[in-house]
Design a protein around this motif. Structure first.
Motif, mmCIF file in Angstrom:
data_model
loop_
_atom_site.group_PDB
_atom_site.id
_atom_site.type_symbol
_atom_site.label_atom_id
_atom_site.label_comp_id
_atom_site.label_asym_id
_atom_site.label_seq_id
_atom_site.Cartn_x
_atom_site.Cartn_y
_atom_site.Cartn_z
ATOM 1 N N ILE A 11 0.845 -1.203 0.000
ATOM 2 C CA ILE A 11 0.000 0.000 0.000
ATOM 3 C C ILE A 11 0.874 1.243 0.000
ATOM 4 N N PHE A 12 1.924 1.208 0.794
ATOM 5 C CA PHE A 12 2.861 2.327 0.878
ATOM 6 C C PHE A 12 3.488 2.607 -0.488
ATOM 7 N N VAL A 13 3.941 1.579 -1.167
ATOM 8 C CA VAL A 13 4.566 1.735 -2.485
ATOM 9 C C VAL A 13 3.544 2.212 -3.505
ATOM 10 N N PHE A 14 2.341 1.638 -3.476
ATOM 11 C CA PHE A 14 1.298 2.035 -4.417
ATOM 12 C C PHE A 14 0.955 3.511 -4.258
ATOM 13 N N ASN A 15 0.853 3.974 -3.026
ATOM 14 C CA ASN A 15 0.549 5.383 -2.776
ATOM 15 C C ASN A 15 1.669 6.300 -3.244
ATOM 16 N N SER A 16 2.880 5.798 -3.258
ATOM 17 C CA SER A 16 4.014 6.639 -3.657
ATOM 18 C C SER A 16 4.123 6.785 -5.166
ATOM 19 N N GLN A 20 5.947 9.814 -7.429
ATOM 20 C CA GLN A 20 7.020 9.613 -8.390
ATOM 21 C C GLN A 20 6.738 10.357 -9.682
ATOM 22 N N MET A 21 5.502 10.348 -10.136
ATOM 23 C CA MET A 21 5.147 11.033 -11.376
ATOM 24 C C MET A 21 5.324 12.539 -11.223
ATOM 25 N N VAL A 22 4.954 13.087 -10.088
ATOM 26 C CA VAL A 22 5.026 14.525 -9.860
ATOM 27 C C VAL A 22 6.472 14.990 -9.778
ATOM 28 N N PHE A 23 7.335 14.247 -9.114
ATOM 29 C CA PHE A 23 8.690 14.698 -8.846
ATOM 30 C C PHE A 23 9.716 14.236 -9.877
ATOM 31 N N LYS A 24 9.298 13.421 -10.832
ATOM 32 C CA LYS A 24 10.252 12.851 -11.785
ATOM 33 C C LYS A 24 11.050 13.931 -12.516
ATOM 34 N N ASN A 25 10.411 15.012 -12.905
ATOM 35 C CA ASN A 25 11.089 16.063 -13.658
ATOM 36 C C ASN A 25 12.014 16.915 -12.806
ATOM 37 N N ASN A 26 11.906 16.835 -11.498
ATOM 38 C CA ASN A 26 12.731 17.660 -10.617
ATOM 39 C C ASN A 26 13.959 16.930 -10.083
ATOM 40 N N GLN A 27 14.160 15.692 -10.505
ATOM 41 C CA GLN A 27 15.283 14.925 -9.987
ATOM 42 C C GLN A 27 16.606 15.487 -10.526
ATOM 43 N N PRO A 28 17.574 15.705 -9.642
ATOM 44 C CA PRO A 28 18.872 16.214 -10.084
ATOM 45 C C PRO A 28 19.553 15.221 -11.030
ATOM 46 N N THR A 29 20.253 15.750 -12.008
ATOM 47 C CA THR A 29 20.959 14.882 -12.950
ATOM 48 C C THR A 29 22.447 15.188 -12.913
ATOM 49 N N ILE A 30 23.209 14.231 -13.363
ATOM 50 C CA ILE A 30 24.658 14.410 -13.474
ATOM 51 C C ILE A 30 25.099 13.682 -14.734
ATOM 52 N N ASP A 71 14.231 13.812 0.224
ATOM 53 C CA ASP A 71 13.404 14.276 1.342
ATOM 54 C C ASP A 71 12.055 14.793 0.861
ATOM 55 N N THR A 72 12.073 15.551 -0.238
ATOM 56 C CA THR A 72 10.835 16.105 -0.786
ATOM 57 C C THR A 72 9.873 14.996 -1.208
ATOM 58 N N VAL A 73 10.409 14.005 -1.913
ATOM 59 C CA VAL A 73 9.563 12.899 -2.376
ATOM 60 C C VAL A 73 9.041 12.092 -1.197
ATOM 61 N N LEU A 74 9.914 11.733 -0.271
ATOM 62 C CA LEU A 74 9.501 10.904 0.858
ATOM 63 C C LEU A 74 8.511 11.627 1.768
ATOM 64 N N ASN A 75 8.697 12.924 1.933
ATOM 65 C CA ASN A 75 7.782 13.686 2.782
ATOM 66 C C ASN A 75 6.422 13.896 2.135
ATOM 67 N N SER A 76 6.337 13.707 0.826
ATOM 68 C CA SER A 76 5.065 13.908 0.131
ATOM 69 C C SER A 76 4.178 12.662 0.137
ATOM 70 N N ILE A 77 4.711 11.543 0.564
ATOM 71 C CA ILE A 77 3.954 10.287 0.538
ATOM 72 C C ILE A 77 2.926 10.299 1.661
ATOM 73 N N SER A 78 1.677 10.103 1.272
ATOM 74 C CA SER A 78 0.614 10.103 2.281
ATOM 75 C C SER A 78 0.593 8.785 3.043
ATOM 76 N N GLY A 79 0.223 8.860 4.286
ATOM 77 C CA GLY A 79 0.071 7.655 5.090
ATOM 78 C C GLY A 79 1.323 7.189 5.796
ATOM 79 N N VAL A 80 2.402 7.942 5.707
ATOM 80 C CA VAL A 80 3.653 7.521 6.317
ATOM 81 C C VAL A 80 3.521 7.465 7.837
#
Length: 93
Positions: A11-16, A20-30, A71-80
């Protein structure tokens, strides 16, 4: 007990997934910096060997950005919070 933990984790993974879709474009790249090594006649390409150099200012900055992103992604997950409470309850049985 094992089934309960697996279900809660599922359930935790499904909710996340939405997060993942929202934050995918903001992930730092190298940029990769390929290093080719030969092990017993087999060439192995390590595209991110440069990440091992933690003294490099570019790598340090990338690690810091990755930490903020995580931190941003993990803090956005509901139900934690509910998950933590449930896991503590099960642990104290």
């Amino acid at each position: 007990m094992k089934k309960i933990l697996i279900t809660i984790f599922g359930i935790f993974v499904f909710n996340s997934c939405d997060a993942q879709m929202v934050f995918k474009n903001n992930q730092p790249t190298i940029m990769p910096n390929p290093v080719i090594e030969n092990y017993f006649g087999v060439e192995v390409v390590d595209e991110y060997r440069n990440l091992e150099n933690t003294q490099d200012s570019i790598i340090k900055k990338w690690y810091q950005q990755e930490g903020i992103y995580a931190d941003t992604v993990l803090n956005s997950i509901s139900g934690v919070d509910e998950l933590k409470v449930k896991m503590r309850e099960m642990n104290n049985r």
